[in-house]
Scaffold this active site. Structure first.
Site, PDB file in Angstrom:
ATOM      1  N   ARG A 187      61.787  39.488 -14.257  1.00  0.00           N
ATOM      2  CA  ARG A 187      60.699  39.079 -13.224  1.00  0.00           C
ATOM      3  C   ARG A 187      60.226  37.500 -13.661  1.00  0.00           C
ATOM      4  NH1 ARG A 187      58.970  42.624  -9.357  1.00  0.00           N
ATOM      5  NH2 ARG A 187      59.066  44.867 -10.024  1.00  0.00           N
ATOM      6  N   ASP A 232      59.451  37.309  -2.958  1.00  0.00           N
ATOM      7  CA  ASP A 232      58.848  36.168  -4.091  1.00  0.00           C
ATOM      8  C   ASP A 232      60.188  35.502  -4.459  1.00  0.00           C
ATOM      9  OD1 ASP A 232      56.120  36.583  -4.017  1.00  0.00           O
ATOM     10  OD2 ASP A 232      56.233  38.230  -5.160  1.00  0.00           O
ATOM     11  N   GLY A 276      62.112  43.998  -9.508  1.00  0.00           N
ATOM     12  CA  GLY A 276      62.364  45.437  -9.587  1.00  0.00           C
ATOM     13  C   GLY A 276      63.705  45.810  -9.124  1.00  0.00           C
ATOM     14  N   ASP A 301      60.777  48.662  -1.594  1.00  0.00           N
ATOM     15  CA  ASP A 301      59.580  48.527  -0.907  1.00  0.00           C
ATOM     16  C   ASP A 301      59.773  48.519   0.530  1.00  0.00           C
ATOM     17  OD1 ASP A 301      58.504  48.530  -3.498  1.00  0.00           O
ATOM     18  OD2 ASP A 301      57.300  46.863  -3.431  1.00  0.00           O
ATOM     19  N   LYS A 334      66.422  42.119  -1.283  1.00  0.00           N
ATOM     20  CA  LYS A 334      66.524  43.652  -2.083  1.00  0.00           C
ATOM     21  C   LYS A 334      64.915  43.780  -2.354  1.00  0.00           C
ATOM     22  CE  LYS A 334      64.799  43.241  -5.608  1.00  0.00           C
ATOM     23  NZ  LYS A 334      63.869  42.939  -6.836  1.00  0.00           N
ATOM     24  N   THR A 335      64.815  45.052  -2.207  1.00  0.00           N
ATOM     25  CA  THR A 335      63.354  45.721  -2.816  1.00  0.00           C
ATOM     26  C   THR A 335      63.318  47.111  -2.181  1.00  0.00           C
ATOM     27  OG1 THR A 335      60.961  45.792  -2.762  1.00  0.00           O
ATOM     28  CG2 THR A 335      61.924  44.460  -1.060  1.00  0.00           C
TER      29      THR A 335
HETATM   30  P1  FBP Z   1      60.488  44.352  -6.134  1.00  0.00           P
HETATM   31  O1  FBP Z   1      59.607  43.651  -4.995  1.00  0.00           O
HETATM   32  O2  FBP Z   1      60.546  43.339  -7.271  1.00  0.00           O
HETATM   33  O3  FBP Z   1      61.760  44.903  -5.550  1.00  0.00           O
HETATM   34  O4  FBP Z   1      59.668  45.691  -6.940  1.00  0.00           O
HETATM   35  C1  FBP Z   1      58.988  46.369  -6.216  1.00  0.00           C
HETATM   36  C2  FBP Z   1      58.525  47.464  -7.362  1.00  0.00           C
HETATM   37  O5  FBP Z   1      59.339  48.598  -7.294  1.00  0.00           O
HETATM   38  C3  FBP Z   1      57.168  48.085  -6.524  1.00  0.00           C
HETATM   39  O6  FBP Z   1      57.410  49.129  -5.667  1.00  0.00           O
HETATM   40  C4  FBP Z   1      56.268  48.476  -7.885  1.00  0.00           C
HETATM   41  O7  FBP Z   1      55.086  48.210  -7.646  1.00  0.00           O
HETATM   42  C5  FBP Z   1      56.762  47.477  -8.649  1.00  0.00           C
HETATM   43  O8  FBP Z   1      58.074  47.212  -8.536  1.00  0.00           O
HETATM   44  C6  FBP Z   1      56.702  47.889 -10.120  1.00  0.00           C
HETATM   45  O9  FBP Z   1      57.240  46.660 -11.038  1.00  0.00           O
HETATM   46  P2  FBP Z   1      57.701  46.972 -12.396  1.00  0.00           P
HETATM   47  O10 FBP Z   1      59.185  47.328 -12.487  1.00  0.00           O
HETATM   48  O11 FBP Z   1      57.431  45.636 -13.263  1.00  0.00           O
HETATM   49  O12 FBP Z   1      56.916  47.950 -13.153  1.00  0.00           O
END
Ligand code: FBP
Length: 546
Positions: A141, A172, A77, A201, A198-199
């Site tokens: 992803r 991950d 993400g 979250d 990074k994230t």
């Molecule tokens: P990452 O852990 O890859 O940074 O992504 C987290 C996130 O932003 C979550 O908060 C959310 O649930 C998810 O990605 C949404 O994924 P997508 O962008 O595939 O809809």
């Protein structure tokens, strides 16, 4: 391409670097490390990258390096500041030898496997300095975990003369970076792999990683929006706003936004799990706060909901664990559509789980039983928990009304803040932090490291005092069940109920629930007093308070 005046002015911002990275560096090695769990198993799985020491950079003597080439991948993400990691790495690599090159693989790890890439130039990098988004090369992803993918990757790395690959990702993706580092080390391919935390979250953190990048900007962006809603709410005094916030598992984002905005209610998934609350108990908790405010004549309020909450309600968590196992079987993999998948899980799960499954609204049940993301996670951002909860609260209040226990008005509005913040222009904190992470990665590469994550610490102090270095990725690993099998993964950091941020929130929430104690943080500022422009998140400030 036409750009805004703000973007033009922002492009001129020179991110700050820790003092240790401002000149030549020497790497100081600490003691050997161990993984956070399952030491024997992790050591066996990662014989070449296990046990390495933590690295800290200090000022050192200049060294002359031959030109070298580096590749970079954005994985998962989006998170504010990704472009600054790239510009920091670019500047770092060029500072070691101006003839060195940086390549970017396109649309995530898939770009490495499929040999899709660009070479960065000064002009390209300058266009993206201090901007949000991952669009400079795109993200994806694709899970890098198969030997075929690693072998396909090495072909293009060799063709481009790349000696090191930097993978920017969450838990991950960094787990996969470590698997790749180990594989290339075992094969003696001579390609280093470095990770970068990074994230939005905020769940990739531990003793060595203070915060994952993007968390700061995303939370500040959501807090601005929540503050705006709270002002509207306090002006019209007629709606309860149910606001779901991203953060797949951990509730760090919801907690940080609560600390910034002081809403009436903020649910914390980790607490719901620790108290083994049922869905009905969560609903009753919210309805009670609504009724208490109504008794004071306040038929309005705000509720923050972490998007992962559904997975933390113990009965639903147990159901999801069984669904994951059932859906991972070869038989289930062959099912053609949603109806077949739902019928299949219904006939293969235990009776108690089936009861929970059937008690859920059909759309929520379907989302739990359908596709996982490539890492096997339920796609919680697609579950409309904010609507589910407000519907259930309305029903509970209607019951109480009949019983004469409640006499207010309840009208709800729903919001989901996630994508609104993931590509925001980085705050000064993230601009500096990310640039430093990227620049620092070039020093880890120059020092021959592989299987390390780039780290910058002490970030509530002024940037010059930040500490730069590297942590072995294996140190953060343990074994967890994924797609029905035990796998080595980086341990996710959930909200700690005995940590300072949660404790502070818990000490205030009764007051915030009853009174209208809203704070309106306003938009991110780039120029102005330091207390307005350069503050780290409240989470980090509380965690690091001496
Ligand atoms: P990452 O852990 O890859 O940074 O992504 C987290 C996130 O932003 C979550 O908060 C959310 O649930 C998810 O990605 C949404 O994924 P997508 O962008 O595939 O809809």
């Amino acid at each position: 391409m036409e750009i805004s005046n703000l973007q033009k002015a922002r492009a001129a911002y020179q991110p700050k670097l820790p003092k240790a990275l401002q000149g030549s560096v020497k790497a100081v090695e600490g003691a050997p490390t161990q993984s956070v769990g399952n030491q024997a198993e992790i050591k066996e799985l990662f014989p070449n990258t296990y046990g390495m020491p933590i690295i800290t950079f200090e000022a050192g003597e200049p060294v002359k390096l031959e030109p070298f080439n580096v590749g970079i991948i954005l994985s998962g993400g989006q998170a504010p500041g990704g472009h600054n990691v790239i510009s920091g790495l670019y500047d770092g690599v060029k500072s070691l030898n101006k003839d060195s090159k940086l390549y970017g693989f396109l649309m995530g790890p898939g770009g490495l496997v499929d040999h899709k890439y660009i070479e960065f130039t000064d002009a390209k990098i300058d266009e993206y300095r201090n901007t949000g988004g991952f669009d400079i090369i795109g993200s994806g992803r694709t899970k890098l975990e198969e030997v075929d993918q690693f072998e396909s990757g090495i072909k293009i790395l060799r063709e481009l003369g790349i000696k090191a690959l930097v993978i920017i990702g969450g838990d991950d993706s960094n787990t996969n970076a470590c698997v790749l580092a180990e594989y290339y080390a075992a094969k003696k391919y001579g390609v280093q792999v470095i990770g970068c935390p990074k994230t939005i979250d905020g769940d990739l953190k531990n003793d060595q990683i203070e915060t994952s990048f993007g968390f700061d900007t995303a939370c500040k962006t959501y807090s601005e929006l929540i503050g705006n809603i709270q002002r509207d709410c306090n002006s019209a005094r007629k709606y309860w706003h149910f606001i779901k916030l991203m953060g797949r598992s951990a509730s760090h984002i919801a907690l940080e936004c609560a600390l910034q905005c002081q809403p009436n209610i903020c649910l914390i998934s980790e607490e719901v799990e620790a108290k083994a609350m049922s869905l009905d108990e969560v609903v009753t908790y919210i309805a009670k706060a609504v009724a208490d405010r109504a008794a004071d004549g306040n038929n309005f309020g705000t509720v923050l909901i972490p998007e992962g909450i559904i997975e933390f309600i113990p009965a639903i968590k147990k159901l999801i664990a069984e669904l994951n196992d059932v859906l991972a079987t070869p038989e289930a993999q062959k099912l053609n559509n949603a109806d077949e998948q739902i019928a299949y899980v219904k006939s293969h799960i235990a009776a108690d789980n089936l009861k929970v499954f059937e008690s859920l609204p059909a759309d929520v049940a379907a989302q739990l039983a359908l596709d996982r993301d490539p890492h096997g996670n339920v796609q919680v951002s697609l579950i409309e928990t904010e609507k589910l909860l407000s519907r259930m609260v309305a029903a509970k209040l209607a019951e109480w009304k009949k019983e004469g226990k409640y006499n207010g008005k309840f009208s709800a509005q729903h919001h989901f803040f996630g994508y609104e913040g993931r590509c925001a222009a980085p705050s000064n904190y993230d601009a500096d932090y990310c640039y430093s992470l990227g620049y620092n990665a070039s020093r880890l590469i120059a020092n021959g490291k592989t299987g390390y994550m780039s780290i910058i610490k002490n970030t509530t102090a002024p940037a010059a005092e930040w500490i730069a270095g590297g942590v072995p990725i294996t140190m953060m690993m343990n074994l967890e069940k994924r797609n029905g099998k035990m796998k080595p993964v980086i341990r996710k950091a959930l909200v700690e109920l005995d940590g300072a941020p949660f404790k502070f929130f818990a000490s205030k929430r009764a007051e915030w629930a009853k009174q209208t104690a809203y704070v309106y943080p306003g938009p991110i500022q780039y120029w102005g007093p330091t207390e307005v422009c350069d503050q780290a998140t409240k989470t980090l400030q509380l965690e690091q308070a001496k």
